[in-house]
Write a protein that holds these residues in place. Structure first.
Motif, short mmCIF file in Angstrom:
data_model
loop_
_atom_site.label_atom_id
_atom_site.label_comp_id
_atom_site.label_asym_id
_atom_site.label_seq_id
_atom_site.Cartn_x
_atom_site.Cartn_y
_atom_site.Cartn_z
N SER A 53 0.85 -1.20 0.00
CA SER A 53 0.00 0.00 0.00
C SER A 53 0.89 1.25 0.00
O SER A 53 2.04 1.21 0.41
N ARG A 72 2.53 4.92 0.74
CA ARG A 72 2.95 5.62 1.96
C ARG A 72 2.83 7.12 1.72
O ARG A 72 3.07 7.61 0.62
N GLU A 75 -6.73 4.94 3.18
CA GLU A 75 -7.13 3.57 3.48
C GLU A 75 -6.56 3.21 4.84
O GLU A 75 -5.59 3.82 5.30
N ASP A 76 -7.14 2.20 5.44
CA ASP A 76 -6.74 1.83 6.80
C ASP A 76 -5.24 1.55 6.89
O ASP A 76 -4.55 2.05 7.77
N GLN A 77 -4.72 0.77 5.91
CA GLN A 77 -3.31 0.38 5.97
C GLN A 77 -2.41 1.60 5.81
O GLN A 77 -1.38 1.72 6.48
N THR A 78 -2.82 2.54 4.92
CA THR A 78 -2.04 3.75 4.70
C THR A 78 -1.89 4.52 6.01
O THR A 78 -0.82 5.03 6.32
N LEU A 108 -2.10 3.34 9.06
CA LEU A 108 -1.24 2.62 10.00
C LEU A 108 0.23 2.83 9.64
O LEU A 108 1.07 3.04 10.53
N ASN A 109 0.54 2.79 8.31
CA ASN A 109 1.91 3.06 7.87
C ASN A 109 2.34 4.45 8.30
O ASN A 109 3.46 4.65 8.78
#
Lengths: 123, 283
Positions: free
Chosen positions: A2, A4, A23-26, A28-29
């Motif tokens: 995903s 950054r 997005e959720d993963q972005t 978290l990163n």
């Protein structure tokens, strides 16, 4: 993989400019990267510019608060700038008031807020 | 075949001294409406309607919703819309149609028994037209009310600029969810447009505050704070202050002022503007 979000440095302030919907993963990163960067560059302030952000959900809203709390732990003040009216209304309707997060209308006012001494900063 | 006959009967009834009937109709309606509609206008309206009705019956229309009646419906709709806008009551509007029945009645007495079924059929058609008139009237009234409510919504939520970086929303009238939503959106948009960091919500003109209204106010203030602006609530009357405390509503961390002047003073001080009163010297 995903994407950054880039973290820029201006003096001892870090600037995070969110240009896409998150997005959720972005997010978290971003949280990880930002924590690393604050320590690595011993930053005093963090500005998160979300003026391009049109849609938020409760997860992103909560993460904004979390990121601010993490920065505070690392002794960096966080200012969220450029929130759109629609985003603000959504967050309020979701019951997220982002207590403890400083906000400013735009990047310029956010920088001005950081440059002021802590004592005069309105809570 | 039967249909043809019907049409012929109805025609016979209506074309009995053609011009006369229309004139009697106009006179009848004019009597009930008084002088509020110009006699020339009424005369034109009803004669057009009459012509259209005769035409429709000649083509074999059996009730209001027949295709042949479309012109009659259009004329009637226009008539009832005008009446609704001019502030006539529903009965005053419907009487325009029902008066035609009354005009026809005397002819029954002179006519033969064969005309009675024809009259009854015509009466049924006219009843239908009357109902149609009322429906159109109500619809027009509803549209008027909706339009006015929208106008009120627009009118009652101006956002004014008091100073560089200070905007205010003077709220007047009762607050409900729909209005508060509009206020919220307008205020937040104005913050962006004017780049203001101080906002004042003035509730001098709000007669009462209940938990719901307070909730809406709080939401607006939190949203403004999220965007980086500070909100002050002003114009809280003694009555409202007592209500808010009695209801147990928490206005934590929100600055409230009794008057707009106090709120403006605070907003100016927060945005770094100093005001100096020059006592004794006129400038």
């Amino acid at each position: 993989m995903s994407e950054r979000i880039p973290i820029l440095r201006i003096g001892d302030t870090l600037l995070v400019s969110v240009q896409t919907d998150l997005e959720d993963q972005t997010v978290l990163n971003l949280q990880e990267d930002l924590a690393d960067q604050i320590v690595a560059r011993s930053a005093q302030g963090v500005i998160i510019d979300i003026s391009a952000l049109e849609i938020v959900d409760s997860f992103v809203g909560r993460m904004l608060a979390t990121i601010a709390a993490i920065s505070r732990m690392l002794d960096a003040r966080t200012v969220v700038v450029g929130m759109r009216p629609a985003v603000a209304i959504t967050l309020v309707e979701l019951g997220l008031s982002l207590g403890g997060v400083s906000t400013a209308l735009d990047l310029e006012k956010g920088l001005a807020k950081l440059s002021r001494p802590t004592s005069s900063a309105p809570q | 075949m039967v249909k043809r006959d019907n049409a012929a009967d109805l025609m016979g009834l209506l074309s009995n001294g053609d011009r006369d009937l229309a004139a009697m109709w106009v006179a009848e309606v004019a009597g009930s409406l008084g002088s509020r509609v110009g006699s020339a206008e009424l005369d034109r309206e009803l004669r057009e309607l009459y012509e259209a009705l005769v035409q429709a019956l000649r083509q074999g229309a059996v009730d209001v919703h027949s295709e042949e009646m479309s012109e009659v419906r259009a004329l009637l709709a226009e008539l009832s819309r005008n009446r609704a806008r001019q502030g006539f009551s529903p009965s005053e509007t419907a009487i325009s149609v029902f008066a035609l029945k009354r005009v026809l009645e005397p002819m029954l007495e002179n006519g033969s028994a064969d005309e009675i079924p024809a009259y009854l059929r015509l009466a049924r058609i006219l009843d239908g037209l009357g109902l149609f008139t009322i429906e159109t009237y109500t619809r027009t009234r509803d549209e008027l009310i909706t339009a006015q409510a929208e106008q009120l919504l627009e009118l009652s939520t101006p956002v004014v600029r008091l100073w560089d970086g200070v905007i205010a929303v003077p709220l007047v009238g009762t607050l409900d969810s729909a209005r508060t939503q509009v206020v919220m959106e307008k205020l937040l948009q104005a913050l962006v447009d004017t780049g203001s960091e101080q906002a004042i919500i003035d509730i001098t003109g709000v007669p009462a505050v209940d938990t719901q209204v307070a909730q809406h106010l709080l939401k607006t203030i939190v949203a403004a704070r999220l965007m980086g602006a500070e909100c002050t609530v002003s114009g809280i009357s003694p009555q409202i202050a007592q209500t808010i405390v009695a209801l147990g509503i928490e206005f934590d961390g929100i600055v409230t002022k009794a008057s707009l002047a106090d709120a403006l003073k605070l907003a100016l001080r927060r945005s770094g503007v100093d005001m100096v009163a020059h006592t004794g010297t006129r400038r």
